[in-house]
Design an enzyme around this catalytic site. Structure first.
Site, mmCIF file in Angstrom:
data_model
loop_
_atom_site.group_PDB
_atom_site.id
_atom_site.type_symbol
_atom_site.label_atom_id
_atom_site.label_comp_id
_atom_site.label_asym_id
_atom_site.label_seq_id
_atom_site.Cartn_x
_atom_site.Cartn_y
_atom_site.Cartn_z
ATOM 1 N N LEU A 19 25.767 -72.592 68.786
ATOM 2 C CA LEU A 19 26.631 -72.761 69.579
ATOM 3 C C LEU A 19 28.294 -72.503 68.800
ATOM 4 O O LEU A 19 28.972 -72.775 69.000
ATOM 5 C CB LEU A 19 26.128 -74.289 70.667
ATOM 6 C CG LEU A 19 27.889 -74.473 70.755
ATOM 7 C CD1 LEU A 19 28.186 -73.812 71.903
ATOM 8 C CD2 LEU A 19 27.287 -76.294 71.975
ATOM 9 N N LYS A 20 27.726 -73.454 67.374
ATOM 10 C CA LYS A 20 29.092 -72.762 66.634
ATOM 11 C C LYS A 20 29.602 -71.269 66.407
ATOM 12 O O LYS A 20 30.061 -71.482 66.645
ATOM 13 C CB LYS A 20 28.261 -72.593 65.181
ATOM 14 C CG LYS A 20 29.623 -73.433 64.239
ATOM 15 C CD LYS A 20 28.935 -74.099 62.970
ATOM 16 C CE LYS A 20 30.330 -73.948 61.948
ATOM 17 N NZ LYS A 20 31.672 -75.304 61.779
ATOM 18 N N GLY A 460 44.596 -87.065 45.157
ATOM 19 C CA GLY A 460 43.173 -86.646 44.454
ATOM 20 C C GLY A 460 42.897 -85.147 44.399
ATOM 21 O O GLY A 460 43.502 -84.270 43.756
ATOM 22 N N SER A 461 43.060 -84.750 46.002
ATOM 23 C CA SER A 461 42.635 -83.504 45.617
ATOM 24 C C SER A 461 43.326 -82.370 46.285
ATOM 25 O O SER A 461 44.602 -83.712 46.156
ATOM 26 C CB SER A 461 41.465 -82.711 47.154
ATOM 27 O OG SER A 461 41.993 -83.606 48.738
ATOM 28 N N TRP A 589 28.872 -92.706 55.489
ATOM 29 C CA TRP A 589 28.492 -91.571 55.864
ATOM 30 C C TRP A 589 27.435 -90.575 55.736
ATOM 31 O O TRP A 589 27.305 -89.619 55.327
ATOM 32 C CB TRP A 589 30.367 -90.344 54.661
ATOM 33 C CG TRP A 589 31.291 -91.269 56.062
ATOM 34 C CD1 TRP A 589 30.985 -91.337 57.190
ATOM 35 C CD2 TRP A 589 32.522 -90.139 55.910
ATOM 36 N NE1 TRP A 589 32.646 -91.460 57.201
ATOM 37 C CE2 TRP A 589 33.311 -90.959 56.670
ATOM 38 C CE3 TRP A 589 33.227 -89.578 54.211
ATOM 39 C CZ2 TRP A 589 34.238 -90.387 56.047
ATOM 40 C CZ3 TRP A 589 34.686 -89.433 54.251
ATOM 41 C CH2 TRP A 589 35.126 -90.282 54.996
ATOM 42 N N GLU A 633 36.311 -97.774 59.798
ATOM 43 C CA GLU A 633 35.094 -96.653 60.485
ATOM 44 C C GLU A 633 34.222 -97.733 60.341
ATOM 45 O O GLU A 633 33.117 -97.293 61.861
ATOM 46 C CB GLU A 633 35.662 -95.952 60.594
ATOM 47 C CG GLU A 633 34.729 -95.214 59.623
ATOM 48 C CD GLU A 633 34.668 -93.162 59.423
ATOM 49 O OE1 GLU A 633 36.032 -92.924 59.541
ATOM 50 O OE2 GLU A 633 33.924 -92.940 59.266
ATOM 51 N N HIS A 722 48.365 -84.349 57.459
ATOM 52 C CA HIS A 722 47.770 -83.394 59.294
ATOM 53 C C HIS A 722 48.108 -81.607 59.435
ATOM 54 O O HIS A 722 47.972 -80.990 59.749
ATOM 55 C CB HIS A 722 47.669 -83.835 59.901
ATOM 56 C CG HIS A 722 46.108 -85.208 59.037
ATOM 57 N ND1 HIS A 722 47.309 -86.138 58.873
ATOM 58 C CD2 HIS A 722 44.871 -85.560 59.100
ATOM 59 C CE1 HIS A 722 46.531 -87.039 58.683
ATOM 60 N NE2 HIS A 722 44.914 -86.569 58.674
HETATM 61 N N1 GLN Z 1 40.638 -88.862 46.870
HETATM 62 C C1 GLN Z 1 40.674 -87.720 48.145
HETATM 63 C C2 GLN Z 1 40.988 -86.883 48.434
HETATM 64 O O1 GLN Z 1 42.361 -86.873 47.877
HETATM 65 C C3 GLN Z 1 39.931 -88.685 49.335
HETATM 66 C C4 GLN Z 1 40.525 -87.897 50.325
HETATM 67 C C5 GLN Z 1 39.715 -89.197 51.965
HETATM 68 O O2 GLN Z 1 39.950 -90.290 51.726
HETATM 69 N N2 GLN Z 1 39.866 -89.075 53.454
HETATM 70 O O3 GLN Z 1 40.135 -85.251 49.357
#
Ligand code: GLN
Ligand code: ZN
Length: 784
Positions: A19-20, A460-461, A589, A633, A722
């Site tokens: 499907l993807k 961080g990333s 998760w 969450e 985002h």
């Molecule tokens: N350290 C992670 C990053 O910067 C944190 C991401 C997150 O909490 N969703 O990607």
């Protein structure tokens, strides 16, 4: 009539993610509508056949969706917001496929396809065209649904009858199905309203559409329909309970011949039980995996002619059932209720588990023998059904295999590590508190770190560019050597460090180029975790994830991040943050073992992360960030259960973060920041610095911290990561000025909302240059 086996829903995505690929080809303009719809029809046919071949008596239809079943429902009832250009009057009953996809993904434009952030899950505003509907978590699963939007003058109209089409499609294949529809009350309750009114005010306008839907199904030969009302396991107001009465009385009165199986799942009906049992429905499905104890009360209070569907196979997790034990539980119930009033089923739709364990040819054989995915769960259901109908003797072999697997798992040294258990027994208040209080730590940290007012940092990333992803995949396939991959990652890290120095960030990060995912990276280095190759589950739309499986006691055999932190720090005099994922997020998760409490698993991970924190500190790290993106969450569905969850979640965080000396600065990060209801727990985590997402709410989300008089330091996000849009200096200064009205200057940090891995360098660079400039202006303003 006798006991029947029933399925509530099958995964849609296809064993091989058909499907993807079909959706993405269609969206990319590489295939046409017919091709997409053919793939979808083939998947449905295969899945119906598979269920039939598995011996399932009651097979669902309309559980399939091209994108999301809540979106399907919104479209079916004509709840298409004006922005998407469809109205019943103008466009007629047909809502075009592209309108449906515009609601799911936004109108075509470069920004839409990958705009949904990998970790946070919710989706985002866009720069061009029409944005997608909002997306949020489906109850407490990691599946995300599209949030319907209702206006005060909302009208509904019956568009295409998808449930009927699906029912008829299955009929032509010789399979008589029980259509699944999302119930009207849950549907409305999941929506959001424009303005101050309750979506349930719209119920009377919505019901005629449902009546017509049911009448058409009934006329076409459906004898039962499954109506999903998972909202019945939530805390409900009296008005909401009344809405259930009105809804089901109307449906039953107006379509008396169609039997309704009212499906509840994800928890206990609890205090909504008297409401539920007074509804004029013909059957009730209850989740006996999440809430085994509710069986007793339901049995005591059920009306005699109510058919009970017992959700006994875990639809939310990947473990094989112990069938003999299950039969021991079921046999007395059947004796009491009578076989013709009983169905047995998975606890909920199988949407939330992977499709077929057989594809996992590389899994450890023992671990594999403890697992069951959707296909295997149907087989378990069939065996259970046969044992109940014809006696255990007819399925001796299968029952013996099930018992052997359960026994193996109970005693396997792969699962049980006495050292981990012994360590857990050492839990004590001393292990979960810092030596000094925050003010004392703050003074020591200020001395040691010597940071300016409004220190700047990132989460961080840095961008996971296509080169980074290509290198990782080549390394995974053995196409490049360890040494070459290492050199590549080092050079990416060095570039990131140099660039951060150049633009003048105060606290640096190494960039996380070596990480595939913030949970998987750690899971792969911890004991007790395993990973699959094909075990995809739908997260939203065409995005699927392969959650780690935690099968055993967790420990950390060796340092996981020290090497990368050390390398990055060796390149610069500025502090580089150690970067870890916290225990609660790793837990939330993953598929978690079901033979011990979740809190136990969380504490075990807490100890493992604690060891990593300690090694980072020993290596010289002065700041360590422990991300808890999923803490909020993970809140239970019922308010009464929050306290217990928060207690062990916070405890686990403290366990991993408090083993350091007072002058080591602990940071944490959380994405979604609606903290009003849990602010005391956030404070109890006692991180020295917390960074949160606040830019899109214009700092409104900071209110909780202000009211509470949160004492520690905070980095309210000033840059919405985002969106590809680059925020300018003045905009970030304005946001920080709003923050300064709520929080003292000495407590504030300047940082983006979240990690930058989904962005491009040419978006990140100017944005962070502006952010550093904004901090400079703020410092000047503070001096004035
Ligand atoms: N350290 C992670 C990053 O910067 C944190 C991401 C997150 O909490 N969703 O990607
Ligand atoms: Zn985040």
């Amino acid at each position: 009539m006798t006991i029947k086996t029933a399925n509530l829903g099958f995964p849609r995505i296809g064993k091989h993610r058909e499907l993807k690929f079909a959706l993405e080809a269609y969206w990319a303009g590489k295939s046409d509508r017919t091709t997409l719809l053919d793939v979808a029809a083939k998947l449905r046919a295969d899945h119906w056949k598979l269920q039939k071949d598995s011996g399932i008596d009651i097979i669902p239809s309309n559980d399939f969706s091209l994108y999301d079943h809540v979106l399907d429902t919104a479209v079916m009832v004509g709840a298409v917001p004006a922005a998407y250009g469809w109205t019943y009057e103008k466009s007629g009953a047909q809502v075009e496929l592209d309108t449906y996809f515009a609601m799911a993904r936004g109108a075509t434009g470069r920004a839409y396809t990958h705009e949904n952030h990998a970790d946070c899950g919710h989706n985002h505003e866009h720069e061009y065209g029409v944005p997608a509907l909002e997306m949020t978590k489906w109850f407490d699963t990691n599946y995300h649904y599209m949030v319907p939007e209702f206006t005060r003058d909302q009208t509904f109209a019956f568009t295409a009858n998808k449930p009927l089409d699906m029912f008829m499609e299955a009929e032509t294949q010789g399979i008589h199905t029980r259509p699944v529809i999302l119930g009207p009350v849950t549907f409305l309750k999941l929506g959001k309203t424009e303005g101050e009114f309750s979506p349930l005010d719209l119920l009377e306008r919505l019901l005629p559409v449902y009546v017509r839907l049911l009448a058409e199904l009934s006329a076409a030969g459906a004898d039962w329909v499954q109506i999903d009302e998972p909202a019945l396991v939530l805390d409900l107001t009296e008005a909401e309970r009344q809405a259930y009465h009105r809804a089901y009385t109307a449906l039953k009165t107006l379509v008396p011949n169609l039997n309704i199986m009212l499906a509840t799942y994800f928890g206990s009906i609890g205090d909504n039980l008297s409401t539920v049992l007074s509804l004029p429905v013909d059957g009730l499905h209850i989740d006996l995996v999440r809430a085994p104890k509710q069986l007793e009360t339901v049995l005591q209070n059920r009306p005699d002619n109510l058919v009970l569907s017992l959700g006994v196979i875990d639809g939310r997790n990947v473990w094989r059932s112990d069938l003999e034990k299950l039969l021991d539980r079921l046999e007395p119930v059947i004796a009491q209720v009578g076989p013709d009033k009983i169905q047995i089923a998975p606890s909920c739709s199988l949407l939330h588990v992977p499709i077929d364990l057989e594809l996992e040819t590389e899994l450890d054989q023992d671990i594999k023998s403890w697992l069951a995915f959707a296909t295997q769960k149907l087989a378990e259901l069939d065996i259970t059904g046969r044992a109940l109908v014809s006696g255990r003797a007819t399925v001796t072999h299968a029952l013996a295999a099930s018992s052997a697997s359960a026994a193996g798992r109970r005693t396997s040294p792969k699962v049980h590590d006495p050292e981990v258990k012994a360590r857990l027994a050492t839990m004590s208040p001393a292990l979960t508190s810092r030596k000094g209080g925050f003010q004392q730590r703050k003074a020591l940290q200020e001395q040691k770190l010597d940071l300016p007012l409004f220190p700047t940092t990132t989460i961080g990333s840095f961008p996971q560019t296509s080169e980074v992803r290509k290198a990782r995949s080549a390394f995974g396939k053995g196409e490049i050597s360890d040494a070459d991959y290492d050199a590549f990652l080092k050079s990416e890290t060095e570039t990131a460090i140099r660039w951060q120095e150049e633009i003048g960030l105060d606290v640096l990060v190494h960039g996380e180029f070596e990480r595939n995912d913030m949970v998987q990276y750690f899971g792969e280095q911890l004991t007790g975790f395993t990973f699959t190759r094909h075990a995809w589950v739908q997260s939203y739309g065409s995005r699927y994830v392969r959650p780690p499986i935690i099968f055993g006691d967790v420990s950390r055999p060796a340092p996981m991040t020290v090497k990368w932190w050390h390398y990055a720090q060796s390149l610069t005099d500025r502090p580089v943050k150690g970067m870890l994922t916290g225990p609660v997020t790793i837990l939330n998760w993953s598929f978690v073992r079901d033979d011990v409490a979740r809190s136990t698993v969380c504490y075990q991970i807490g100890f493992a992360i604690r060891d990593e924190v300690s090694d980072l500190e020993k290596a010289g790290a002065t700041m360590i960030q422990i991300d808890e993106a999923a803490l909020r969450e993970g809140l239970p569905l019922r308010h009464a259960d929050w306290k217990t969850y928060l207690q062990w979640a916070v405890e686990s965080f403290r366990l991993c973060s408090t083993g350091v000396s007072d002058d080591t600065q602990i940071h944490t990060h959380m994405c979604y920041s609606e903290f009003n209801q849990i602010i005391d727990s956030i404070a109890a985590m006692d991180a020295d610095v917390i960074s949160i997402e606040t830019s899109r709410s214009k700092m409104e989300l900071l209110e909780a911290f202000q009211t509470y008089q949160y004492p520690n330091e905070i980095g309210p996000g000033v840059y919405d990561i985002h969106s590809p849009r680059i925020p300018d200096v003045s905009e970030m200064v304005t946001l920080m000025t709003l923050a300064r009205q709520r929080i003292g200057d000495g407590q504030l940090w300047v940082n983006p909302d979240c990690g930058l891995k989904t962005r491009k360098w040419d978006e990140v660079k100017p944005a962070l240059v502006n952010m550093v400039e904004a901090a400079r202006e703020l410092r000047l303003a503070a001096l004035a």
